[in-house]
Design a protein around this motif. Structure first.
Motif, PDB file in Angstrom:
ATOM      1  N   LYS A 265      30.167  44.925  35.833  1.00  0.00           N
ATOM      2  CA  LYS A 265      30.843  45.663  36.900  1.00  0.00           C
ATOM      3  C   LYS A 265      31.779  44.745  37.675  1.00  0.00           C
ATOM      4  N   GLU A 266      31.301  43.561  38.041  1.00  0.00           N
ATOM      5  CA  GLU A 266      32.097  42.631  38.847  1.00  0.00           C
ATOM      6  C   GLU A 266      33.313  42.142  38.063  1.00  0.00           C
ATOM      7  N   GLU A 267      33.118  41.833  36.787  1.00  0.00           N
ATOM      8  CA  GLU A 267      34.231  41.375  35.960  1.00  0.00           C
ATOM      9  C   GLU A 267      35.280  42.476  35.787  1.00  0.00           C
TER      10      GLU A 267
END
Length: 411
Positions: A265-267
């Motif tokens: 998700k963060e990437e």
């Protein structure tokens, strides 16, 4: 300039019209379709589902032949009748939220070939061939191409004058949509409409790109086989429903993707940051409000995505289209969706509660991320068509959706 022609329609008798008229086959659930076929012997669905009579699923050329046979039975049983003289057929659809007034006519394949009839979608040749074969076997066209034209006061006055008369059909279907149809048979009115459209530069296909392409393909094949071809044969035209552009309704398709193509998700959010200013939204369902603005649902949260116009280059009408922007900035380069039509990882949704349905399907784990867009407008469609460009698949969901069986064009 646009050529339109009246035609002698095959139509249901007045008392049976409400029972004959059907929605598009794809709109019925399996149970609903079975119920209609079982309890309504007059439904047009019996013609396009001829295997029901034999309790058998019939496909291919065998089905085409049986469709033709069922059509003949509807004529023999006086469910259908044929008009004695060529007419235009004014058709009004009234829903709770909008009303549209247009008319059935025959349009020219030459106008299609010469780009007077303009397209904004690609077609698949295999589907063109299949439907051309279908038309050739069944011998009729019951699903008009929905086309639109620039609002015109003289045409509007002519149609409204006809609509002030007593309609030939007037009924309301179980989905609470009212249907009215008038025969325009006075030669003077027909000539005025023909002349008015003779001054119109372009007609735009709103819905029915494969139907029009298939009709064009069939015309070319029949022309090649006819040593006495004149250009006036029925196969040189196809049935159309024409409405002014102000009376179509255009809705958006959401996009839902099954996974993040290997990103966390963060990437994924970091990848988006190149082209978008990202804001998390905490106040329930969130829809975009303007062009180049997207709503995204990811991991239980809505995000607002504003395009960074300083890093995205607008080169033509297609590059300004939100569905194309989403494809070029996210779907293709980040999520690895290259074929929008056939990739099984992407799905599309539309409808009144579609944002909620998108959220629910992602919450259930069926998809990883979803995107909502603002609807494309008619000027964008025209700009794409005028430039000879094509939109990404599922760029528009357009209404009205027409009933089948109210007017049939024999080839």
């Amino acid at each position: 300039m646009a050529l339109i022609k009246p035609f002698k329609a095959i139509r249901p008798t007045k008392d049976k019209a409400p029972y004959v008229a059907s929605r598009s086959y794809e709109e019925y659930s399996k149970d609903e379709l079975k119920s209609v076929l079982k309890y309504n012997p007059f439904s047009f669905l019996h013609i396009i589902n001829p295997g029901f009579k034999f309790d058998k699923n019939i496909t291919g050329k065998e089905r085409f032949k049986l469709v033709h046979n069922r059509y003949l039975e509807f004529l023999e049983d006086a469910i259908f009748t044929k008009d004695n003289q060529p007419c235009f057929y004014l058709y009004q659809i009234t829903k709770r939220d909008f009303k549209t007034l247009g008319f059935f006519c025959a349009c020219s394949v030459l106008d299609y070939q010469n780009d007077i009839i303009k397209k904004h979608e690609n077609t698949i040749h295999r589907r063109e061939e299949l439907f051309a074969s279908y038309l050739n076997t069944v011998g009729f066209n019951a699903e008009p191409v929905l086309m639109t034209y620039s609002d015109n006061e003289s045409i509007k006055a002519l149609l409204q004058n006809e609509a002030a008369k007593e309609p030939h059909y007037n009924f309301t279907t179980t989905d609470k949509i009212n249907h009215k149809l008038w025969k325009i048979e006075e030669k003077d009115t027909i000539a005025k409409l023909e002349n008015a459209f003779g001054k119109i530069d372009a007609l735009y296909i709103a819905d029915g790109h494969h139907r029009s392409a298939s009709s064009n393909l069939l015309a070319e094949k029949m022309k090649a086989a006819n040593t006495s071809h004149t250009g006036n044969e029925a196969y040189n035209f196809f049935m159309t429903y024409l409405i002014p552009e102000s009376e179509i309704r255009i809705y958006e398709f959401n996009r839902m993707v099954m996974d993040l193509n290997g990103y966390s998700k963060e990437e994924f959010l970091i990848q988006l940051d190149t082209h978008f200013r990202i804001e998390k939204k905490d106040d329930g369902l969130y829809k975009p409000t303007q062009k180049h603005h997207f709503s995204m649902y990811l991991d239980g949260e809505f995000y607002s995505l504003y395009l960074r116009k300083t890093v995205y280059e607008f080169t033509d009408a297609l590059s300004e289209l939100d569905t194309q922007i989403l494809y070029k900035t996210i779907l293709e380069p980040i999520l690895g969706i290259h074929d929008l039509r056939n990739d099984k990882r992407i799905s599309y949704g539309y409808g009144k509660y579609n944002l909620l349905k998108m959220k629910d399907s992602i919450d259930r784990g069926e998809f990883a991320v979803g995107f909502s867009l603002v609807p494309i407008n008619i000027n964008e469609i025209k700009s794409i068509a005028d430039a000879g460009l094509v939109m990404p698949p599922k760029s528009t969901y357009i209404e009205p959706k027409l009933r089948s069986g109210l007017a049939i064009y024999e080839l």
